[in-house]
Design an enzyme around this catalytic site. Sequence first.
Site, mmCIF file in Angstrom:
data_model
loop_
_atom_site.group_PDB
_atom_site.id
_atom_site.type_symbol
_atom_site.label_atom_id
_atom_site.label_comp_id
_atom_site.label_asym_id
_atom_site.label_seq_id
_atom_site.Cartn_x
_atom_site.Cartn_y
_atom_site.Cartn_z
ATOM 1 N N SER A 88 0.833 -1.212 0.000
ATOM 2 C CA SER A 88 0.000 0.000 0.000
ATOM 3 C C SER A 88 0.861 1.253 0.000
ATOM 4 C CB SER A 88 -0.865 -0.037 1.257
ATOM 5 O OG SER A 88 -1.448 1.210 1.497
ATOM 6 N N TYR A 118 -2.123 -1.872 11.010
ATOM 7 C CA TYR A 118 -2.346 -2.328 9.632
ATOM 8 C C TYR A 118 -1.192 -1.857 8.729
ATOM 9 C CZ TYR A 118 -3.782 -1.819 4.800
ATOM 10 O OH TYR A 118 -3.786 -1.827 3.429
ATOM 11 N N LYS A 147 2.053 -3.965 6.592
ATOM 12 C CA LYS A 147 2.474 -3.860 5.188
ATOM 13 C C LYS A 147 3.980 -3.623 5.127
ATOM 14 C CE LYS A 147 -1.447 -4.642 3.246
ATOM 15 N NZ LYS A 147 -1.644 -5.944 2.623
HETATM 16 C C1 UD1 Z 1 -6.793 3.579 3.867
HETATM 17 C C2 UD1 Z 1 -5.359 3.276 4.165
HETATM 18 C C3 UD1 Z 1 -4.770 2.451 3.073
HETATM 19 C C4 UD1 Z 1 -5.559 1.192 2.912
HETATM 20 C C5 UD1 Z 1 -6.989 1.564 2.591
HETATM 21 C C6 UD1 Z 1 -7.799 0.281 2.496
HETATM 22 C C7 UD1 Z 1 -3.961 4.808 5.412
HETATM 23 C C8 UD1 Z 1 -3.321 6.130 5.442
HETATM 24 N N1 UD1 Z 1 -4.630 4.511 4.322
HETATM 25 O O1 UD1 Z 1 -6.806 4.484 2.778
HETATM 26 O O2 UD1 Z 1 -3.463 2.092 3.373
HETATM 27 O O3 UD1 Z 1 -5.016 0.401 1.910
HETATM 28 O O4 UD1 Z 1 -7.511 2.395 3.627
HETATM 29 O O5 UD1 Z 1 -8.703 0.091 3.487
HETATM 30 O O6 UD1 Z 1 -3.845 4.048 6.335
HETATM 31 N N2 UD1 Z 1 -13.319 9.814 3.793
HETATM 32 C C9 UD1 Z 1 -14.382 10.662 4.121
HETATM 33 N N3 UD1 Z 1 -15.519 10.094 4.625
HETATM 34 C C10 UD1 Z 1 -15.657 8.766 4.800
HETATM 35 C C11 UD1 Z 1 -14.583 7.907 4.462
HETATM 36 C C12 UD1 Z 1 -13.428 8.477 3.964
HETATM 37 O O7 UD1 Z 1 -14.286 11.872 3.974
HETATM 38 O O8 UD1 Z 1 -16.725 8.327 5.291
HETATM 39 C C13 UD1 Z 1 -12.096 10.404 3.209
HETATM 40 C C14 UD1 Z 1 -10.857 10.142 4.022
HETATM 41 O O9 UD1 Z 1 -10.652 11.162 4.959
HETATM 42 C C15 UD1 Z 1 -9.797 10.121 2.925
HETATM 43 C C16 UD1 Z 1 -10.519 9.603 1.687
HETATM 44 O O10 UD1 Z 1 -11.899 9.784 1.969
HETATM 45 O O11 UD1 Z 1 -9.373 11.422 2.660
HETATM 46 C C17 UD1 Z 1 -10.246 8.149 1.405
HETATM 47 O O12 UD1 Z 1 -10.466 7.409 2.583
HETATM 48 P P1 UD1 Z 1 -10.474 5.801 2.595
HETATM 49 O O13 UD1 Z 1 -11.326 5.299 1.515
HETATM 50 O O14 UD1 Z 1 -10.779 5.367 3.995
HETATM 51 O O15 UD1 Z 1 -8.985 5.393 2.209
HETATM 52 P P2 UD1 Z 1 -7.581 5.852 2.846
HETATM 53 O O16 UD1 Z 1 -7.744 6.280 4.244
HETATM 54 O O17 UD1 Z 1 -6.955 6.783 1.899
#
Ligand code: UD1
Length: 339
Positions: free
Chosen positions: A127, A152, A156
């Site tokens: 990742s 997690y 990795k």
């Molecule tokens: C995270 C992990 C990544 C992992 C992936 C799979 C980290 C930094 N990243 O990615 O390694 O492979 O999950 O599960 O550990 N968001 C919202 N509202 C929501 C959900 C998300 O605003 O309800 C935003 C988050 O703040 C982020 C973006 O959407 O900016 C993506 O979030 P998400 O889909 O959870 O992925 P990551 O956190 O980038």
Amino acid sequence: MKGRILVTGGAGYIGSHTTVELQNAGYEVIIVDNLSNSKVEIIDGIEKITGIRPAFEQVDCVNKAVLTTVFKKYPDIKGIIHFAASKAVGESVHKPLLYYRNNLVSLLNLLELMPEYDVKGIVFSSSCTVYGQPERLPVDETAPIQPALSPYGNTKQINEEFIRDAIHAGASYKSIILRYFNPIGAHPSAEIGELPNGVPQNLVPFLTQTAIGIRKELSVFGNDYNTPDGSCIRDYINVVDLAKAHVVAIERMLENRSDEQLEYFNLGTGKGLSVLQLINSFEQATGVKVPHKIVGRREGDIEKIWANPRRANEVLGWTAKETIEDTLRSAWNWQLKLK
Ligand code: UD1
């Protein structure tokens, strides 16, 4: 038939899409999955798409004795693509030992079994989380690894080290480590996709569940980041594009197209999209409104990250092709199918 590939976690989200692409490319796939975060119906979905039912063994890779029986039953496994792992960042903070056991012991078992059964190569599912918040963007494979923000993320990093050290110590196999950015979307047939497990933590599954009315409102975690619209930026990559990169990677190892025994590739589009831009793209692509509100930042979130995918483009000859609109439409069609 090009040979047998063992896909651990092959009933899961990225594993199932990769199985389809491997079968399309002429490989025989053996899926090992403990179904802890997937359903056996996904195997039916794979068969519907390709017309071929992959062999399936309900086995936990943590259990070495049982895992060994798979290698005995299917001699001539040429390569492994290892997806099987726990992947919820938040859960890993509360259950660190579970994450360390699942994610570390599984890979250890595979790396120990590979030489015994003459397996030539392993593709490892890593990742972009290993880069933390990179100083320079877009981030390439030479960027420093930063201390993990969750167990997690740490698994990795440690998994990458297992492979690096085993190869350094003279292991016979090759490995390609693929660092994914944010995989989203589903197969265009809507026969396979990501299965929600409780309340989704990831953006796109939460978004599609909100759009269909399962959730009332999507929370946007923060609008005070140092980005153009204040919300976080990620590199969202289509899961079928991502799956295809695995086929190229396994072929590269098995056909000895590189002299390197260990290689790393970023898999992303090279484009960053903010949370608000992604919501907007979804609404444009599907015509469906997503009720959302801005809330506070989520702990542990990185402000912005997107890939420099040039190495994958030039060395693997692989490029992410799908548009964000088509990708979001595929996620929506999958949600409609799930209801
Ligand atoms: C995270 C992990 C990544 C992992 C992936 C799979 C980290 C930094 N990243 O990615 O390694 O492979 O999950 O599960 O550990 N968001 C919202 N509202 C929501 C959900 C998300 O605003 O309800 C935003 C988050 O703040 C982020 C973006 O959407 O900016 C993506 O979030 P998400 O889909 O959870 O992925 P990551 O956190 O980038």
